[in-house]
Design a protein around this motif. Structure first.
Motif, PDB file in Angstrom:
ATOM      1  N   UNK A 310       0.837  -1.201   0.000  1.00  0.00           N
ATOM      2  CA  UNK A 310       0.000   0.000   0.000  1.00  0.00           C
ATOM      3  C   UNK A 310       0.877   1.257   0.000  1.00  0.00           C
ATOM      4  N   UNK A 311       1.932   1.239   0.812  1.00  0.00           N
ATOM      5  CA  UNK A 311       2.845   2.384   0.856  1.00  0.00           C
ATOM      6  C   UNK A 311       3.531   2.594  -0.495  1.00  0.00           C
ATOM      7  N   UNK A 312       3.898   1.491  -1.149  1.00  0.00           N
ATOM      8  CA  UNK A 312       4.547   1.601  -2.463  1.00  0.00           C
ATOM      9  C   UNK A 312       3.606   2.213  -3.496  1.00  0.00           C
ATOM     10  N   UNK A 313       2.330   1.895  -3.416  1.00  0.00           N
ATOM     11  CA  UNK A 313       1.356   2.499  -4.336  1.00  0.00           C
ATOM     12  C   UNK A 313       1.229   3.995  -4.091  1.00  0.00           C
ATOM     13  N   UNK A 314       1.219   4.407  -2.796  1.00  0.00           N
ATOM     14  CA  UNK A 314       1.159   5.839  -2.480  1.00  0.00           C
ATOM     15  C   UNK A 314       2.424   6.531  -2.999  1.00  0.00           C
ATOM     16  N   UNK A 315       3.559   5.853  -2.878  1.00  0.00           N
ATOM     17  CA  UNK A 315       4.804   6.420  -3.392  1.00  0.00           C
ATOM     18  C   UNK A 315       4.762   6.544  -4.912  1.00  0.00           C
ATOM     19  N   UNK A 316       4.191   5.556  -5.578  1.00  0.00           N
ATOM     20  CA  UNK A 316       4.082   5.618  -7.037  1.00  0.00           C
ATOM     21  C   UNK A 316       3.250   6.818  -7.466  1.00  0.00           C
ATOM     22  N   UNK A 317       2.184   7.101  -6.735  1.00  0.00           N
ATOM     23  CA  UNK A 317       1.352   8.260  -7.046  1.00  0.00           C
ATOM     24  C   UNK A 317       2.119   9.567  -6.839  1.00  0.00           C
ATOM     25  N   UNK A 318       2.886   9.634  -5.750  1.00  0.00           N
ATOM     26  CA  UNK A 318       3.687  10.831  -5.484  1.00  0.00           C
ATOM     27  C   UNK A 318       4.745  11.029  -6.564  1.00  0.00           C
ATOM     28  N   UNK A 319       5.405   9.958  -6.947  1.00  0.00           N
ATOM     29  CA  UNK A 319       6.443  10.056  -7.964  1.00  0.00           C
ATOM     30  C   UNK A 319       5.864  10.425  -9.321  1.00  0.00           C
ATOM     31  N   UNK A 320       4.694   9.898  -9.618  1.00  0.00           N
ATOM     32  CA  UNK A 320       4.050  10.222 -10.890  1.00  0.00           C
ATOM     33  C   UNK A 320       3.661  11.703 -10.958  1.00  0.00           C
ATOM     34  N   UNK A 321       3.334  12.292  -9.806  1.00  0.00           N
ATOM     35  CA  UNK A 321       2.961  13.717  -9.782  1.00  0.00           C
ATOM     36  C   UNK A 321       4.154  14.602 -10.093  1.00  0.00           C
ATOM     37  N   UNK A 322       5.355  14.139  -9.769  1.00  0.00           N
ATOM     38  CA  UNK A 322       6.554  14.915 -10.064  1.00  0.00           C
ATOM     39  C   UNK A 322       6.538  16.271  -9.384  1.00  0.00           C
ATOM     40  N   UNK A 323       6.993  17.269 -10.100  1.00  0.00           N
ATOM     41  CA  UNK A 323       7.102  18.612  -9.536  1.00  0.00           C
ATOM     42  C   UNK A 323       5.747  19.209  -9.186  1.00  0.00           C
ATOM     43  N   UNK A 324       4.664  18.632  -9.696  1.00  0.00           N
ATOM     44  CA  UNK A 324       3.322  19.132  -9.389  1.00  0.00           C
ATOM     45  C   UNK A 324       2.731  18.474  -8.149  1.00  0.00           C
ATOM     46  N   UNK A 325       3.546  17.788  -7.358  1.00  0.00           N
ATOM     47  CA  UNK A 325       3.042  17.101  -6.169  1.00  0.00           C
ATOM     48  C   UNK A 325       2.410  18.099  -5.205  1.00  0.00           C
ATOM     49  N   UNK A 326       1.467  17.597  -4.417  1.00  0.00           N
ATOM     50  CA  UNK A 326       0.829  18.425  -3.402  1.00  0.00           C
ATOM     51  C   UNK A 326       1.306  18.013  -2.012  1.00  0.00           C
ATOM     52  N   UNK A 327       1.085  18.904  -1.048  1.00  0.00           N
ATOM     53  CA  UNK A 327       1.447  18.592   0.335  1.00  0.00           C
ATOM     54  C   UNK A 327       0.676  17.379   0.824  1.00  0.00           C
ATOM     55  N   UNK A 328      -0.568  17.231   0.374  1.00  0.00           N
ATOM     56  CA  UNK A 328      -1.373  16.083   0.783  1.00  0.00           C
ATOM     57  C   UNK A 328      -0.800  14.786   0.223  1.00  0.00           C
ATOM     58  N   UNK A 329      -0.395  14.793  -1.061  1.00  0.00           N
ATOM     59  CA  UNK A 329       0.193  13.593  -1.648  1.00  0.00           C
ATOM     60  C   UNK A 329       1.462  13.186  -0.908  1.00  0.00           C
ATOM     61  N   UNK A 330       2.290  14.174  -0.619  1.00  0.00           N
ATOM     62  CA  UNK A 330       3.534  13.895   0.084  1.00  0.00           C
ATOM     63  C   UNK A 330       3.234  13.372   1.498  1.00  0.00           C
ATOM     64  N   UNK A 331       2.315  14.027   2.189  1.00  0.00           N
ATOM     65  CA  UNK A 331       1.988  13.644   3.552  1.00  0.00           C
ATOM     66  C   UNK A 331       1.401  12.254   3.647  1.00  0.00           C
ATOM     67  N   UNK A 332       0.479  11.918   2.733  1.00  0.00           N
ATOM     68  CA  UNK A 332      -0.144  10.598   2.761  1.00  0.00           C
ATOM     69  C   UNK A 332       0.865   9.502   2.412  1.00  0.00           C
ATOM     70  N   UNK A 333       1.740   9.787   1.460  1.00  0.00           N
ATOM     71  CA  UNK A 333       2.762   8.798   1.105  1.00  0.00           C
ATOM     72  C   UNK A 333       3.723   8.574   2.267  1.00  0.00           C
ATOM     73  N   UNK A 334       4.183   9.662   2.883  1.00  0.00           N
ATOM     74  CA  UNK A 334       5.125   9.536   3.996  1.00  0.00           C
ATOM     75  C   UNK A 334       4.491   8.804   5.173  1.00  0.00           C
TER      76      UNK A 334
END
Length: 409
Positions: A310-334
């Motif tokens: 599950x954590x790897x999937x959240x990381x994949x979403x964060x990485x796919x967002x790239x420079x357009x990542x949001x604080x929420x994406x980063x926070x949920x992945x971490x």
């Protein structure tokens, strides 16, 4: 370099398919095959202090060392979940080799800090030449100082450990500008004059990971070999993913150690253990108490895997967002990574301890080396305190607060 198995199915992955799922499946099967090869006779090799140079060459030859490099630049281009599973499988076969592979893949991944042309050129070179990387970046040590000189820099300092340094072709150094105190990273060949490998790794676990100290004295670095962190969208993205990327791979080390422990216990129970004298079972594998306890440990392993995936999937979403990542994406992945790591630490330690209760007294003979699973997980889980991970998770769950990024988060 050993060429054994070079023509066997699954031992060399050619990136000539357009089907990403097929490439990832083949990579995982290759990791399992190599892990089985690495685990055979491992207890004896550990006792003789044989370093796993051949295993590293096997990983290079198979293509798994390029797992994190884009397919367009000669790598396998695995997605983050698949890359984590590969590391997990190799760690199950040989903990030291799995950890060294994980750290190498971290460094190839963190090449994103480089300006794009140099990043892409480095990926092509690493994939083509099958170069191996290690990172001299542990942040709790005093930083290596970079002193400007001419068009480049002179580096001086020392780090107390660097996993895989003894196998590396290229080393990443975390540095600090002597005058501005700005943080940065230098990527240098291991044989650069002034770089010294201490060869002084002497921990109870990961004994063959060549994780000793590295010193620098008057080391010259060209301007394009050193990049300083910057506060723009690219810089913020690179900085914010560093902690979760590393912690996600650490989590999969621990799952690999526990998986290897249970696989070894299963084989031993079937072939060497005996049922207790009060049991009416014909074999240890039919002993009701052994089956019950093995089931309990298996549930722990399955829950470790589920949280890590599950954590790897959240990381994949964060990485796919790239420079357009949001604080929420980063926070949920971490948060997902922290939850998986904390659980893998506690459950992995329990699994690697309790397998002896299932196997019996004979399993403590040094010739088997079954204590390596506990030694490996006990050593690496002290990398950063799990108590602080629990604090971060509690703040997330109770107070809806995301943890701020750092080298360990």
């Amino acid at each position: 370099m050993s060429e054994r198995g070079s023509d066997e199915v699954g031992y060399r992955i050619e990136r000539n398919a357009t089907d990403q799922a097929r490439i990832e499946s083949q990579a995982l099967e290759t990791a399992r095959s190599l892990a089985a090869e690495f685990s055979a006779g491992l207890g004896e090799r550990e006792a003789r202090d044989r370093l796993p140079f051949e295993a590293i060459e096997r990983l290079k030859h198979s293509g798994l060392s390029t797992a994190g490099i884009a397919a367009s630049r000669g790598g396998l281009g695995l997605g983050w979940p698949a890359l984590c599973r590969v590391v997990r499988e190799v760690a199950a076969g040989d903990g030291s080799v799995g950890a060294v592979l994980g750290y190498h893949l971290m460094q190839t991944f963190h090449l994103r800090r480089e300006p794009t042309p140099r990043w892409h050129a480095l990926e092509r070179r690493i994939a083509e030449q099958r170069l191996w990387l290690a990172g001299v970046v542990n942040p709790r040590d005093d930083d290596v100082l970079a002193r400007p000189e001419g068009d480049g820099f002179v580096l001086d300092g020392r780090k107390h450990f660097c996993t895989g340094s003894g196998f590396a072709d290229l080393l990443t150094f975390s540095v600090r500008h002597r005058d501005s105190q700005q943080a940065g990273f230098a990527l240098l060949p291991v044989d650069r004059e002034g770089i010294t490998l201490g060869g002084d790794w002497d921990a109870i676990g990961l004994e063959r990971s060549e994780s000793g100290s590295v010193g620098l004295e008057g080391v010259l670095a060209a301007a394009d070999e050193l990049v300083f962190e910057r506060d723009d969208s690219r810089g913020r993205f690179v900085t914010t993913i560093r902690g979760p990327v590393n912690q996600s791979l650490f989590t999969n080390f621990y799952i690999g150690f526990a998986l290897g422990a249970l696989r070894a216990a299963k084989r031993f129970i079937h072939h060497s253990s005996r049922p207790w004298l009060h049991s009416d079972a014909a074999s240890a594998s039919e002993d009701v108490l052994i089956r019950t306890q093995f089931g309990e440990l298996w549930i722990m392993l399955e829950s470790m895997i589920a949280l890590a995936d599950r954590a790897a999937e959240r990381m994949a979403e964060l990485l796919a967002a790239g420079e357009a990542f949001t604080a929420e994406q980063r926070g949920e992945a971490a948060a997902a990574v922290a939850i998986a790591k904390a659980h893998a630490t506690r459950s992995g330690l329990e699994i690697c301890t309790r397998i002896f209760e299932l196997m019996g007294a004979r399993a403590t003979h040094n010739r088997y080396g079954f204590d390596r699973f506990w030694r490996d997980i006990r050593t690496h889980t002290l990398h950063d305190p799990v108590a602080y991970k629990l604090l971060e998770i509690g703040d997330y769950a109770l107070n809806d607060r995301y943890v701020e990024g750092s080298a360990y988060r």
